[in-house]
Scaffold this motif. Sequence first.
Motif, PDB file in Angstrom:
ATOM      1  N   ASN A 107      37.248  30.617  40.293  1.00  0.00           N
ATOM      2  CA  ASN A 107      36.336  31.047  39.244  1.00  0.00           C
ATOM      3  C   ASN A 107      34.972  30.368  39.323  1.00  0.00           C
ATOM      4  O   ASN A 107      34.113  30.635  38.490  1.00  0.00           O
ATOM      5  CB  ASN A 107      36.965  30.829  37.860  1.00  0.00           C
ATOM      6  CG  ASN A 107      37.939  31.929  37.532  1.00  0.00           C
ATOM      7  OD1 ASN A 107      37.736  33.081  37.883  1.00  0.00           O
ATOM      8  ND2 ASN A 107      39.015  31.576  36.865  1.00  0.00           N
TER       9      ASN A 107
ATOM     10  N   SER B 282      32.797  32.979  43.715  1.00  0.00           N
ATOM     11  CA  SER B 282      32.914  34.366  43.266  1.00  0.00           C
ATOM     12  C   SER B 282      31.815  35.238  43.879  1.00  0.00           C
ATOM     13  O   SER B 282      32.078  36.338  44.374  1.00  0.00           O
ATOM     14  CB  SER B 282      32.843  34.413  41.737  1.00  0.00           C
ATOM     15  OG  SER B 282      32.993  35.717  41.282  1.00  0.00           O
TER      16      SER B 282
ATOM     17  N   ALA C 196      37.529  37.677  43.452  1.00  0.00           N
ATOM     18  CA  ALA C 196      36.180  37.530  42.906  1.00  0.00           C
ATOM     19  C   ALA C 196      36.164  37.718  41.395  1.00  0.00           C
ATOM     20  O   ALA C 196      35.318  37.165  40.699  1.00  0.00           O
ATOM     21  CB  ALA C 196      35.236  38.527  43.575  1.00  0.00           C
ATOM     22  N   ASN C 197      37.123  38.483  40.874  1.00  0.00           N
ATOM     23  CA  ASN C 197      37.210  38.727  39.433  1.00  0.00           C
ATOM     24  C   ASN C 197      38.186  37.787  38.738  1.00  0.00           C
ATOM     25  O   ASN C 197      38.539  37.991  37.584  1.00  0.00           O
ATOM     26  CB  ASN C 197      37.593  40.183  39.171  1.00  0.00           C
ATOM     27  CG  ASN C 197      36.428  41.112  39.384  1.00  0.00           C
ATOM     28  OD1 ASN C 197      35.396  40.967  38.736  1.00  0.00           O
ATOM     29  ND2 ASN C 197      36.572  42.055  40.298  1.00  0.00           N
TER      30      ASN C 197
END
Length: 188
Positions: free
Chosen positions: A36, A41, A18-19
Amino acid sequence: MNDNQKLLKAKSYLDKLANGINPVTNEIVPESDTINNIHISRCLFYISDVLRNVIEGNTGSPKKKSSKAPFSITAQQLASYPFTNEPITVTEITKNINALIDADEMKGLKTTSITNWLIEIDFLEYITDEKGKNHKFPTEKGTQLGILTQERLGMYGTYKVVLYNSNAQQFILDNIDAIATYNTAKKS
């Protein structure tokens, strides 16, 4: 490995994805990578929150986050920004800035807020490649500021990554209030 350890590992992987981080290699994935995409995300963050609730024994669906304050940052917080000698990606800049705020109380800065602002003031521009995909690249003004591209080798071949030297990072910090307005703006 027991079930709880498996859940913690799965949550860790989801958080990294997610990051924008490859959970196997711990490398930041290219901004153009599907992971991304903001919708993906957000989905990963949601599922991570569901897993957190399962791990903590809360069986209901995750609670809607209480409304957090919009992103803002003080000059004192910005003074702790960790500049590096090596140019870094806008994703890394965003993570460095967000590490300086209280994420439990405030919304984080979005990477797209920085890039959209830089496009608006003509430091970045979209260039369409031979496959018809749009990519962000520095303009002449951006290059003079310290925004550069570097060719890298990824899983699917070579790609260009946009990097920001310490001068470009300082420019972003100096204009953080203007950038923050993009953070709260809704896409039309």
